[in-house]
Design a protein around this motif. Sequence first.
Motif, short mmCIF file in Angstrom:
data_model
loop_
_atom_site.label_atom_id
_atom_site.label_comp_id
_atom_site.label_asym_id
_atom_site.label_seq_id
_atom_site.Cartn_x
_atom_site.Cartn_y
_atom_site.Cartn_z
N PHE A 1 36.49 38.23 50.72
CA PHE A 1 36.81 36.75 50.80
C PHE A 1 36.78 36.03 49.82
O PHE A 1 35.50 36.59 49.25
CB PHE A 1 36.75 36.20 51.97
CG PHE A 1 37.18 37.25 53.07
CD1 PHE A 1 38.41 37.35 53.29
CD2 PHE A 1 35.96 37.41 53.70
CE1 PHE A 1 39.11 37.74 54.44
CE2 PHE A 1 36.77 38.53 54.82
CZ PHE A 1 38.48 38.01 55.40
N GLY A 2 37.47 35.28 48.81
CA GLY A 2 37.15 34.54 48.02
C GLY A 2 37.06 35.00 47.17
O GLY A 2 38.53 35.06 46.74
N SER A 3 36.94 34.19 45.54
CA SER A 3 38.36 33.98 44.07
C SER A 3 38.16 35.64 43.64
O SER A 3 36.63 36.07 43.17
CB SER A 3 37.63 33.33 43.98
OG SER A 3 36.37 32.90 42.95
N PHE A 4 39.22 36.08 42.96
CA PHE A 4 38.79 36.87 41.80
C PHE A 4 39.05 36.94 40.75
O PHE A 4 40.66 35.79 40.21
CB PHE A 4 38.71 38.33 42.33
CG PHE A 4 40.54 38.56 42.26
CD1 PHE A 4 41.55 38.61 41.48
CD2 PHE A 4 41.23 37.89 43.89
CE1 PHE A 4 42.93 39.67 41.56
CE2 PHE A 4 42.26 38.31 43.63
CZ PHE A 4 43.58 38.77 42.20
N HIS A 5 38.97 37.11 39.85
CA HIS A 5 39.31 36.90 38.12
C HIS A 5 39.13 38.22 37.11
O HIS A 5 37.95 38.46 37.17
CB HIS A 5 38.37 35.38 37.35
CG HIS A 5 39.08 35.63 35.54
ND1 HIS A 5 38.60 36.64 35.18
CD2 HIS A 5 40.49 34.99 35.43
CE1 HIS A 5 39.29 36.06 33.76
NE2 HIS A 5 39.81 35.29 34.09
N ARG A 6 40.55 39.04 37.07
CA ARG A 6 40.11 40.20 36.41
C ARG A 6 41.18 40.30 35.16
O ARG A 6 42.24 39.90 35.25
CB ARG A 6 40.48 41.24 37.38
CG ARG A 6 40.93 42.87 36.98
CD ARG A 6 40.36 43.97 38.12
NE ARG A 6 40.27 45.01 37.30
CZ ARG A 6 40.72 46.38 37.82
NH1 ARG A 6 41.24 46.45 38.49
NH2 ARG A 6 40.28 47.71 37.27
N THR A 7 40.77 40.94 33.47
CA THR A 7 41.31 40.41 32.75
C THR A 7 41.05 41.56 32.07
O THR A 7 40.09 43.13 32.25
CB THR A 7 40.55 39.92 31.66
OG1 THR A 7 40.75 38.97 32.21
CG2 THR A 7 41.33 40.13 30.09
N MET A 8 42.09 42.92 31.65
CA MET A 8 42.49 44.08 31.44
C MET A 8 43.33 44.31 30.12
O MET A 8 44.24 43.09 29.89
CB MET A 8 42.98 44.94 32.15
CG MET A 8 44.12 44.85 33.01
SD MET A 8 45.14 46.38 33.93
CE MET A 8 45.12 47.84 32.55
N GLU A 9 43.13 45.20 28.90
CA GLU A 9 43.72 45.25 28.38
C GLU A 9 45.09 46.28 28.34
O GLU A 9 44.65 47.23 28.81
CB GLU A 9 42.88 46.14 26.80
CG GLU A 9 43.31 45.81 26.27
CD GLU A 9 42.21 46.12 24.41
OE1 GLU A 9 42.90 46.89 23.76
OE2 GLU A 9 41.70 46.24 24.54
N LEU A 10 46.09 46.08 27.83
CA LEU A 10 47.04 46.79 28.25
C LEU A 10 47.27 47.37 26.95
O LEU A 10 46.46 47.85 25.90
CB LEU A 10 48.59 45.93 28.47
CG LEU A 10 48.25 44.68 29.48
CD1 LEU A 10 49.63 43.31 29.03
CD2 LEU A 10 48.20 45.66 30.80
N PRO A 11 47.76 48.65 27.58
CA PRO A 11 48.19 50.03 26.27
C PRO A 11 48.59 49.54 24.93
O PRO A 11 49.00 50.54 24.42
CB PRO A 11 48.77 51.54 26.54
CG PRO A 11 49.28 50.87 28.23
CD PRO A 11 48.52 48.91 28.90
N ALA A 12 49.60 48.22 25.11
CA ALA A 12 50.45 48.24 24.39
C ALA A 12 50.72 46.28 24.54
O ALA A 12 50.35 46.25 25.58
CB ALA A 12 51.93 48.62 23.79
N ASP A 13 51.45 45.99 22.74
CA ASP A 13 51.82 44.52 22.73
C ASP A 13 53.06 44.86 24.31
O ASP A 13 53.85 45.06 23.90
CB ASP A 13 51.49 44.26 22.02
CG ASP A 13 50.39 43.59 20.91
OD1 ASP A 13 49.36 43.89 21.08
OD2 ASP A 13 50.48 43.49 20.06
N VAL A 14 52.99 43.40 24.51
CA VAL A 14 54.24 43.12 25.85
C VAL A 14 54.73 42.12 25.40
O VAL A 14 53.76 41.05 24.58
CB VAL A 14 54.21 42.99 26.75
CG1 VAL A 14 53.15 44.61 27.16
CG2 VAL A 14 52.39 42.80 27.17
#
Length: 141
Positions: free
Chosen positions: A94-107
Amino acid sequence: MLATRWEPWNELSQLSREMDRLFSRGGSSPTSVVTFPALNVWEDEGTVYVEAELPGFNSEQLEIYVDANQLTLKGERSAPEMEGGTWHRQERGFGSFHRTMELPADVDADQVSADFQHGILKITLPKSETAKPRRIEVQSN
């Protein structure tokens, strides 16, 4: 007299396993690290797709940000309120999360869509025109 050979690699391996166990967040093996939320990411010629498992969330608790080739997911899940009960096991976080990921291509951020049903977030990210493959004609003299 019994002589014992000192093997530093064995001790370093043991130390590494203990450190993995200490910092592990509940994976199936001591060396696995659990990242929340679990994601599936795949692409076809024109689109990148992302699925995230978010049981117990509702859409108001989620934020999605897209910038060129990065996707950021943010959210917060409140702990359930218990009146007069005692926890015996609490395996869901429980609580907050923050996840950033690099995508395989520009969108194309203006065309991104997201659907949230039954605890599964599905994000459709159309690739930008510059990221799509193009056939180049070869000129000859």
